[in-house]
Design an enzyme around this catalytic site. Structure first.
Site, mmCIF file in Angstrom:
data_model
loop_
_atom_site.group_PDB
_atom_site.id
_atom_site.type_symbol
_atom_site.label_atom_id
_atom_site.label_comp_id
_atom_site.label_asym_id
_atom_site.label_seq_id
_atom_site.Cartn_x
_atom_site.Cartn_y
_atom_site.Cartn_z
ATOM 1 N N CYS A 533 -15.452 10.873 11.657
ATOM 2 C CA CYS A 533 -16.126 11.410 10.477
ATOM 3 C C CYS A 533 -16.504 12.696 10.739
ATOM 4 O O CYS A 533 -15.389 13.595 10.815
ATOM 5 C CB CYS A 533 -17.350 10.587 10.271
ATOM 6 N N HIS A 621 -15.898 5.194 8.663
ATOM 7 C CA HIS A 621 -16.555 4.555 9.586
ATOM 8 C C HIS A 621 -15.878 3.127 9.676
ATOM 9 O O HIS A 621 -16.500 2.194 9.134
ATOM 10 C CB HIS A 621 -17.882 4.563 9.059
ATOM 11 N N GLU A 623 -16.684 1.242 11.957
ATOM 12 C CA GLU A 623 -17.661 0.186 12.783
ATOM 13 C C GLU A 623 -18.495 -0.130 11.470
ATOM 14 O O GLU A 623 -19.371 -1.172 11.581
ATOM 15 C CB GLU A 623 -18.658 1.192 13.548
#
Length: 647
Positions: A533, A621, A623
């Site tokens: 990011c 992202h 995750e």
């Protein structure tokens, strides 16, 4: 001491509370819609830090103010509100019907004065937060408070006990309904509320959090099936809930070795509002006080990422928060067989929202806040703060209660509601929904990832805790270190430069300068690197790709984007993006440019990922709970950075 009018003498502790002159500390609690009221009294002790809450064998009820966020190094406007503890020496359980029979039948008289920040002023704050914070990469969402003010000349005990009865009578769906009066050094801490939201519970080693977000404001004629289905289909309301689930999963990944899992969603129906919610759960051995410190405070009442949300709150709110967005925390001894942590206590901690405060001099305040996201309409957020305060204000007689509908619709029983809730889970990553007691094939002894040491650098966004958990699940040994405490980036097998708020072009930002320096160190040394990011954007800028604000922020958005030929559904939290362009010939003085990184881009020309010798990066992202393909992409990028064959 004489008994109060209406006393039957069957409940002596409640009688003592009701007959008190205000010098007796007490708490009245109805938990989880139970059939009893708990009456507590004891000794008042103030603590400086959460770790100082005295757990010496007795139950303790702590009233935790927002200023405790300073324990985590976050920015707060410090109003000195004490962390006040009631060490319980006497307790009594009273059937709800008996309590209602003896509590004051009507709330004490109070003069309403209106909101401290008027509607147009609050709408202006909303616009500034959208433009100046979300629009400049400060974060995905922020909660800004304003407070309805009133005045009463009544004494604390009749005021609080009458408020408590009114909330028991007029509000539904509360997690806790309570009244607390804790005189002590300085001003008394006096409050009553009906909060819908659990912050954290710990019992028998199981931690649970309960993020609630998205608000359906019931019309005056009552909620309807059509109204709630429109709410459940609303993009803004859906994204708002997913953002706070992501933020609380960051906390669960810090609390629980298994990272926690998501259960739900559910619809929580209250008297004037309905909300959507999830339940998060996992196992932990932490002392409950340490668990509370790691989870200060809920993103549903602050925003995300958490650290920068506190900074934004301090910039835009007109006064300190006091106890708003803090929590009550009831610690109860579990005994040797059920101890959750070193202290041997269970914990039940509801968030302090939908709460009225009685201050010295008779000032009454009822704070409320709205979650501001990129889709927010200022006038709608104004209405939301009014609606959130209205349940408490109407119960207390500070605004008209209105005429209740002849029949209240059970929204959960309506056709299509269960299906509309279930649709939300189609967007979630299976990794965070299923139990994580088995690892994927990548953890086998033949995997090149197994046993690799990984340094994950946190740039003030705890998504890094979720990243570390996923890397561990892939067989690696990950640890998270904050950006300003890292002293060595060359030893570990892999360094993951994490996300964070901010403008990637701003080299005057110490975090951006640190990311730049660490990219150069790893690349120059030929050591594997993965950037995520914000760090991906910095890497792209060093590689010669232009960095620009996006036409509209992608905060909390799930997109199916190309990542080197594979379409992957991934959650995005970015306001800036690197643009696909032809990069000039390598600069001999720029080690990143010399790598000639291969770009991958979406249909809008925004880079989704980069890769080159020993280097990989990704804009999304992986995750996030929104990244249903995240774990597979993470494994592929980690393998690439480490020079392994991508499966």
């Amino acid at each position: 001491m004489s008994l109060h009018p209406g006393s039957t003498g069957r409940h002596p502790l409640l009688d003592r509370v009701l007959a008190s002159d205000g010098s007796l500390p007490f708490a009245l609690l109805r938990r989880h819609g139970g059939t009893e009221v708990e009456v507590l009294t004891g000794d008042v002790v103030d603590a400086d830090l959460l770790r100082d809450i005295p757990l010496d064998g007795a139950p303790v009820l702590a009233v935790v103010p927002y200023r405790q966020a300073r324990e985590r190094g976050f920015t707060v406007r410090d109003d000195g509100a004490p962390l006040r503890c009631l060490v319980v020496r006497e307790a009594e359980r009273v059937p709800l019907s008996d309590a209602l029979a003896v509590l004051p039948p009507e709330p004490v008289a109070a003069e309403p004065l209106g909101f401290d920040t008027p509607d147009d002023g609050y709408a202006g704050i909303v616009r500034r937060v959208i433009d100046d914070e979300i629009g400049q990469g400060a974060g995905a969402n922020f909660v800004v408070m304003r407070s309805f003010e009133a005045h009463t000349g009544a004494a604390p005990v009749p005021t609080l006990t009458s408020w408590f009865r009114a909330l028991l009578t007029h509000e539904v769906g509360s997690y806790w309904t309570f009244a607390v009066h804790a005189p002590g050094p300085g001003a008394a801490v006096s409050l009553a509320g009906a909060t819908p939201e659990r912050h954290l519970t710990l019992r028998d080693g199981v931690a649970r959090m309960n993020p609630i977000s998205g608000t359906y404001r019931h019309p005056a004629s009552g909620p309807t099936r059509e109204g709630v289905l429109d709410f459940l289909r609303d993009t803004k309301e859906n994204e708002e809930l997913f953002m706070v689930v992501d933020e609380e999963m960051k906390m669960m990944s810090a609390l629980c070795p298994d990272g926690g899992r998501i259960v739900g969603p559910y619809l929580k129906q209250m008297a004037r509002l309905s909300h959507t919610e999830y339940l998060l759960e996992g196992r932990t051995t932490l002392d409950p006080r340490d668990a509370l410190r790691l989870t200060m405070f809920a993103p549903t009442v602050t925003g995300s990422p958490m650290e920068n949300a506190c900074t934004v709150i301090a910039r835009h709110e007109t006064r300190p928060r006091g106890y708003y967005s803090g929590f009550l925390a009831l610690f109860e001894p579990e005994g040797a067989d059920g101890a959750t942590g070193p202290a041997g206590y269970s914990l039940d901690a509801p968030i302090l929202i939908r709460t009225a405060y009685l201050h010295d001099g008779g000032r009454v305040s009822v704070p409320a806040g709205a979650t501001l996201v990129r889709h927010s309409v200022p006038e709608h957020e104004v209405a939301e703060t009014r609606a959130k305060a209205a349940g408490v204000l109407a119960s207390l007689g500070l605004v008209p209660r209105g005429t209740a509908p002849d029949a209240v619709v059970d929204l959960n029983a309506q056709d299509g509601v269960a299906e509309a809730l279930a649709v939300r889970n189609a967007q979630l990553a299976e990794f965070w929904v299923r139990p994580q007691d088995t690892a994927p094939a990548a953890t086998s002894e033949t995997s090149p990832l197994t046993g690799q040491d990984v340094l994950v650098i946190d740039h003030e966004d705890q998504f890094t805790t979720m990243l570390a958990h996923q890397l561990d699940h892939l067989g690696m040994n990950a640890r998270v270190v904050r950006w300003d405490t890292v002293d060595d980036v060359l030893t570990d097998d892999l360094v993951v430069l994490g996300p964070g708020p901010g403008d990637p072009r701003d080299q005057d930002d110490p975090r951006i300068a640190a990311i730049t320096r660490r990219i150069h160190e790893r690349v120059t040394a030929g050591r594997p690197l993965l950037a995520v990011c914000l760090s991906h954007q910095v890497l792209a800028g060093l590689a010669g790709f232009p960095l620009r604000p996006l036409p509209a922020p992608r905060q909390g958005v799930r997109l199916a984007a190309d990542v080197f030929g594979t379409t992957a559904a991934v959650g995005y939290y970015n306001t800036f993006g690197a643009r696909l362009t032809t990069v000039d010939a390598a600069d001999a003085d720029n080690p990143v440019a010399r790598l000639a990184l291969e770009p991958s881009a979406d249909d809008d020309g925004v880079l989704t990922a980069l890769r080159g010798p020993g280097v990989a990066s990704v804009q999304g992202h992986l995750e996030s709970v929104l990244s249903s393909d995240g774990i597979g992409v993470l494994e592929a990028l980690a393998r690439h950075a480490l020079g392994a064959t991508v499966r």
